[in-house]
Design a protein around this motif. Structure first.
Motif, PDB file in Angstrom:
ATOM      1  N   PRO A 234       0.798  -1.241   0.000  1.00 60.98           N
ATOM      2  CA  PRO A 234       0.000   0.000   0.000  1.00 60.98           C
ATOM      3  C   PRO A 234       0.824   1.281   0.000  1.00 60.98           C
ATOM      4  O   PRO A 234       0.364   2.304  -0.494  1.00 60.98           O
ATOM      5  N   ALA A 235       2.054   1.219   0.512  1.00 64.52           N
ATOM      6  CA  ALA A 235       2.883   2.423   0.547  1.00 64.52           C
ATOM      7  C   ALA A 235       3.265   2.881  -0.861  1.00 64.52           C
ATOM      8  O   ALA A 235       3.602   4.057  -1.064  1.00 64.52           O
ATOM      9  N   LEU A 236       3.200   2.000  -1.832  1.00 62.52           N
ATOM     10  CA  LEU A 236       3.554   2.367  -3.204  1.00 62.52           C
ATOM     11  C   LEU A 236       2.428   3.080  -3.934  1.00 62.52           C
ATOM     12  O   LEU A 236       2.653   3.669  -4.983  1.00 62.52           O
ATOM     13  N   VAL A 237       1.225   3.000  -3.407  1.00 62.41           N
ATOM     14  CA  VAL A 237       0.054   3.533  -4.103  1.00 62.41           C
ATOM     15  C   VAL A 237      -0.232   4.951  -3.630  1.00 62.41           C
ATOM     16  O   VAL A 237      -0.373   5.200  -2.437  1.00 62.41           O
ATOM     17  N   ASP A 238      -0.311   5.870  -4.587  1.00 60.84           N
ATOM     18  CA  ASP A 238      -0.705   7.242  -4.275  1.00 60.84           C
ATOM     19  C   ASP A 238      -2.193   7.369  -4.529  1.00 60.84           C
ATOM     20  O   ASP A 238      -2.645   7.289  -5.676  1.00 60.84           O
ATOM     21  N   LEU A 239      -2.952   7.552  -3.464  1.00 63.70           N
ATOM     22  CA  LEU A 239      -4.398   7.699  -3.589  1.00 63.70           C
ATOM     23  C   LEU A 239      -4.771   9.167  -3.488  1.00 63.70           C
ATOM     24  O   LEU A 239      -4.166   9.923  -2.725  1.00 63.70           O
ATOM     25  N   ALA A 240      -5.771   9.550  -4.239  1.00 63.38           N
ATOM     26  CA  ALA A 240      -6.295  10.910  -4.142  1.00 63.38           C
ATOM     27  C   ALA A 240      -7.038  11.050  -2.818  1.00 63.38           C
ATOM     28  O   ALA A 240      -7.673  10.102  -2.341  1.00 63.38           O
ATOM     29  N   ILE A 241      -6.953  12.209  -2.204  1.00 63.91           N
ATOM     30  CA  ILE A 241      -7.570  12.436  -0.900  1.00 63.91           C
ATOM     31  C   ILE A 241      -9.087  12.263  -0.964  1.00 63.91           C
ATOM     32  O   ILE A 241      -9.692  11.755  -0.021  1.00 63.91           O
ATOM     33  N   ASP A 242      -9.697  12.630  -2.094  1.00 66.93           N
ATOM     34  CA  ASP A 242     -11.145  12.464  -2.197  1.00 66.93           C
ATOM     35  C   ASP A 242     -11.528  10.991  -2.252  1.00 66.93           C
ATOM     36  O   ASP A 242     -12.577  10.601  -1.733  1.00 66.93           O
ATOM     37  N   GLN A 243     -10.677  10.138  -2.844  1.00 67.64           N
ATOM     38  CA  GLN A 243     -10.933   8.695  -2.831  1.00 67.64           C
ATOM     39  C   GLN A 243     -10.917   8.158  -1.404  1.00 67.64           C
ATOM     40  O   GLN A 243     -11.763   7.340  -1.033  1.00 67.64           O
ATOM     41  N   ILE A 244      -9.940   8.597  -0.628  1.00 67.65           N
ATOM     42  CA  ILE A 244      -9.800   8.112   0.742  1.00 67.65           C
ATOM     43  C   ILE A 244     -11.004   8.528   1.574  1.00 67.65           C
ATOM     44  O   ILE A 244     -11.596   7.710   2.282  1.00 67.65           O
ATOM     45  N   PHE A 245     -11.392   9.809   1.486  1.00 65.81           N
ATOM     46  CA  PHE A 245     -12.529  10.285   2.274  1.00 65.81           C
ATOM     47  C   PHE A 245     -13.840   9.645   1.816  1.00 65.81           C
ATOM     48  O   PHE A 245     -14.696   9.321   2.635  1.00 65.81           O
ATOM     49  N   PHE A 246     -13.990   9.453   0.501  1.00 65.61           N
ATOM     50  CA  PHE A 246     -15.214   8.836   0.006  1.00 65.61           C
ATOM     51  C   PHE A 246     -15.345   7.409   0.532  1.00 65.61           C
ATOM     52  O   PHE A 246     -16.393   7.017   1.048  1.00 65.61           O
ATOM     53  N   GLU A 247     -14.268   6.632   0.404  1.00 63.06           N
ATOM     54  CA  GLU A 247     -14.334   5.242   0.852  1.00 63.06           C
ATOM     55  C   GLU A 247     -14.464   5.164   2.370  1.00 63.06           C
ATOM     56  O   GLU A 247     -15.174   4.310   2.896  1.00 63.06           O
ATOM     57  N   GLY A 248     -13.784   6.054   3.088  1.00 61.64           N
ATOM     58  CA  GLY A 248     -13.924   6.084   4.535  1.00 61.64           C
ATOM     59  C   GLY A 248     -15.343   6.405   4.956  1.00 61.64           C
ATOM     60  O   GLY A 248     -15.905   5.754   5.843  1.00 61.64           O
ATOM     61  N   GLY A 249     -15.953   7.395   4.314  1.00 55.71           N
ATOM     62  CA  GLY A 249     -17.345   7.727   4.617  1.00 55.71           C
ATOM     63  C   GLY A 249     -18.285   6.595   4.273  1.00 55.71           C
ATOM     64  O   GLY A 249     -19.225   6.298   5.009  1.00 55.71           O
ATOM     65  N   ARG A 250     -18.021   5.913   3.148  1.00 53.91           N
ATOM     66  CA  ARG A 250     -18.854   4.784   2.750  1.00 53.91           C
ATOM     67  C   ARG A 250     -18.747   3.644   3.750  1.00 53.91           C
ATOM     68  O   ARG A 250     -19.747   3.012   4.102  1.00 53.91           O
ATOM     69  N   GLN A 251     -17.554   3.409   4.254  1.00 51.80           N
ATOM     70  CA  GLN A 251     -17.367   2.351   5.254  1.00 51.80           C
ATOM     71  C   GLN A 251     -18.075   2.719   6.564  1.00 51.80           C
ATOM     72  O   GLN A 251     -18.682   1.865   7.208  1.00 51.80           O
ATOM     73  N   LEU A 252     -18.013   3.984   6.960  1.00 46.78           N
ATOM     74  CA  LEU A 252     -18.693   4.410   8.185  1.00 46.78           C
ATOM     75  C   LEU A 252     -20.207   4.290   8.050  1.00 46.78           C
ATOM     76  O   LEU A 252     -20.887   3.845   8.982  1.00 46.78           O
ATOM     77  N   VAL A 253     -20.733   4.680   6.888  1.00 50.31           N
ATOM     78  CA  VAL A 253     -22.175   4.538   6.661  1.00 50.31           C
ATOM     79  C   VAL A 253     -22.567   3.066   6.713  1.00 50.31           C
ATOM     80  O   VAL A 253     -23.605   2.706   7.269  1.00 50.31           O
ATOM     81  N   SER A 254     -21.730   2.213   6.158  1.00 50.17           N
ATOM     82  CA  SER A 254     -22.001   0.777   6.191  1.00 50.17           C
ATOM     83  C   SER A 254     -22.037   0.262   7.624  1.00 50.17           C
ATOM     84  O   SER A 254     -22.919  -0.518   7.996  1.00 50.17           O
ATOM     85  N   ILE A 255     -21.100   0.701   8.448  1.00 48.99           N
ATOM     86  CA  ILE A 255     -21.067   0.273   9.857  1.00 48.99           C
ATOM     87  C   ILE A 255     -22.297   0.799  10.588  1.00 48.99           C
ATOM     88  O   ILE A 255     -22.954   0.058  11.321  1.00 48.99           O
TER      89      ILE A 255
END
Length: 193
Positions: free
Chosen positions: A38-59
């Motif tokens: 995972p350290a090799l992958v540069d993710l866009a900040i909006d991807q991280i927040f979107f997926e994090g929010g989606r995971q929280l909504v799922s929980i």
């Protein structure tokens, strides 16, 4: 008024931090399950927040009823405890309620730490499941540098990179093709059985 603004800003900061951590956990679990560091992958900040929010909504949606029951029960206990303390300890009720408020704050901190850990671990498991069940999309990347082509499973694609996983005699390799290093990507045609 000042305390309300500080509480709102503190809550917004905590939710933002929790969304970010949960999104990173999801992608870490996903990439590790497909043998990519995972350290090799540069993710866009909006991807991280979107997926994090989606995971929280799922929980929240999975545990919505128990959370409402817990919140309702704690509000009732706190309401009746406050009335009882004011009736029994008329002279010292302010001091006792102040201590109770501090204890409640401590419980909220402990709950938040527990929930952050739970959300992080749930997101890692969710990412691992998605990575393990991810089907191979067979593509061929045509490189501009050496005019060669490489076929394999498309692991990840951003606006800047294409990640390709393929098997060689040495094992499974993952190649990253920067945007300026390929001129075409062909998707293998599906054949009907």
């Amino acid at each position: 008024m000042k305390n309300g603004i500080l509480e709102f800003l503190g809550g917004a900061f905590l939710f933002t931090a929790l969304s970010y951590a949960t999104g990173k956990a999801y992608y870490n679990g996903f990439f590790r399950s497909i043998n990519v560091e995972p350290a090799l992958v540069d993710l866009a900040i909006d991807q991280i927040f979107f997926e994090g929010g989606r995971q929280l909504v799922s929980i929240f949606s999975m545990y919505l009823i128990p959370v409402f029951i817990f919140v309702g029960f704690s509000l009732l206990v706190s309401f009746f405890a406050s009335i009882s303390i004011r009736k029994r300890f008329v002279n010292r009720s302010g001091d006792i309620l102040s201590v109770c408020s501090q204890i409640k704050g401590l419980f909220l901190i402990v709950f938040f730490v527990w929930f952050a850990n739970f959300a992080f671990n749930s997101a890692v498991k969710s990412g691992e499941e998605v990575g393990a069940n991810n089907k191979c999309l067979l593509v061929t990347v045509h490189s501009t540098a050496s005019k060669e082509k490489q076929s394999g499973c498309l692991v990840y694609k951003t606006a800047d990179n294409i990640w390709l996983k393929y098997t060689t005699g040495d094992g499974i390799n993952v190649s990253i093709f920067p945007r300026d290093n390929f001129y075409r990507v062909d998707v293998a045609k599906k054949t009907d059985p």
